[in-house]
Write a protein that holds these residues in place. Sequence first.
Motif, short mmCIF file in Angstrom:
data_model
loop_
_atom_site.label_atom_id
_atom_site.label_comp_id
_atom_site.label_asym_id
_atom_site.label_seq_id
_atom_site.Cartn_x
_atom_site.Cartn_y
_atom_site.Cartn_z
N SER A 70 30.60 42.26 31.19
CA SER A 70 29.61 41.25 31.58
C SER A 70 29.44 40.14 30.54
O SER A 70 28.61 39.25 30.70
CB SER A 70 28.26 41.91 31.86
N HIS A 71 30.21 40.20 29.47
CA HIS A 71 30.22 39.17 28.41
C HIS A 71 28.83 38.93 27.80
O HIS A 71 28.44 37.78 27.54
CB HIS A 71 30.77 37.85 28.95
N ASN A 72 28.09 40.01 27.56
CA ASN A 72 26.78 39.84 26.90
C ASN A 72 26.63 40.78 25.71
O ASN A 72 25.55 41.29 25.42
CB ASN A 72 25.64 40.07 27.90
N CYS A 73 27.75 41.02 25.01
CA CYS A 73 27.74 41.91 23.85
C CYS A 73 27.27 41.18 22.59
O CYS A 73 27.40 39.96 22.47
CB CYS A 73 29.13 42.48 23.59
N VAL A 74 26.74 41.95 21.66
CA VAL A 74 26.39 41.43 20.33
C VAL A 74 27.37 42.04 19.33
O VAL A 74 27.92 43.11 19.58
CB VAL A 74 24.94 41.77 19.96
N PRO A 75 27.59 41.38 18.19
CA PRO A 75 28.46 41.97 17.16
C PRO A 75 27.88 43.29 16.64
O PRO A 75 26.66 43.44 16.53
CB PRO A 75 28.49 40.90 16.06
N CYS A 76 28.75 44.21 16.32
CA CYS A 76 28.30 45.53 15.87
C CYS A 76 27.57 45.47 14.53
O CYS A 76 26.71 46.31 14.26
CB CYS A 76 29.49 46.48 15.76
N ASN A 81 29.55 53.87 21.54
CA ASN A 81 28.28 54.60 21.40
C ASN A 81 27.07 53.68 21.27
O ASN A 81 25.98 54.04 21.74
CB ASN A 81 28.34 55.54 20.19
N ILE A 82 27.23 52.53 20.61
CA ILE A 82 26.06 51.66 20.45
C ILE A 82 26.17 50.35 21.25
O ILE A 82 25.35 49.45 21.10
CB ILE A 82 25.77 51.34 18.96
N ASP A 83 27.21 50.27 22.11
CA ASP A 83 27.35 49.16 23.06
C ASP A 83 27.38 47.79 22.37
O ASP A 83 26.52 46.94 22.57
CB ASP A 83 26.20 49.20 24.08
N CYS A 84 28.40 47.61 21.54
CA CYS A 84 28.61 46.33 20.85
C CYS A 84 30.11 46.09 20.73
O CYS A 84 30.91 46.99 21.01
CB CYS A 84 27.96 46.36 19.46
N ALA A 130 32.99 48.92 24.74
CA ALA A 130 31.58 48.86 25.15
C ALA A 130 31.44 48.48 26.62
O ALA A 130 32.26 47.73 27.17
CB ALA A 130 30.82 47.86 24.28
N SER A 131 30.39 48.99 27.25
CA SER A 131 30.15 48.69 28.66
C SER A 131 29.68 47.24 28.86
O SER A 131 29.83 46.68 29.96
CB SER A 131 29.10 49.65 29.23
#
Length: 203
Positions: free
Chosen positions: A147-153, A125-128, A142-143
């Motif tokens: 692309s390996h550009n996630c941040v920690p939740c 839901n919050i893309d992390c 997460a989507s």
Amino acid sequence: MACAGFTCSKTSLCAINILYVMVSLLMIGIAAWGKWFGLVSSFQVVGGVIGVGVFLFLVAVVGLVGAIKHHQVLLFFYMIVLFMVFVVQFSVSCACLAITEEQQHQLLEIGWNDSQTTQRDVEKNIDCCGFSSVNYNGTCEASCFSSHNCVPCAVTIQQHADDVLHFVGGIGLFFSFTEILGVWLTYRYRNQKDPRANPSAFL
């Protein structure tokens, strides 16, 4: 004194309980809507919200029936239960308003580690990904993971946790004062004689 009459006390008590009925139905409806549309997949969360809603609904119905019928036993139990709810809700609301950022982080981490379902819901839901760090060797809903550009939740959640806690604490504090008003009105109403009843009858 404002609202000193029997009819005024009865009307005020009925109005408060109708408000509680609407709030309880709103809670049940929102929880069911979130589950139906897949916004929340955790049965524990949905079940908890629905359970609180059903409890509030039953308490409100008891208070409403007691107020309409001027039923002494129903009003007594309603008054006791409402006072206990007030104590719990007031305490929780004050805790929400007084919690520090470090305590927020600890509570969020406990909640995160407690349920895999909650983790997936938050990630989607919050893309992390992950709580304190992102592990690209694992799995994530997460989507951004592909692309390996996630941040920690934790970073995203912490940004909103303070606002949410203050909002929930403020709403809870407001409703806790309506509950103590309900207790006071019930106490007064129980000791008032119905002017249409037999004057020689007991309260």
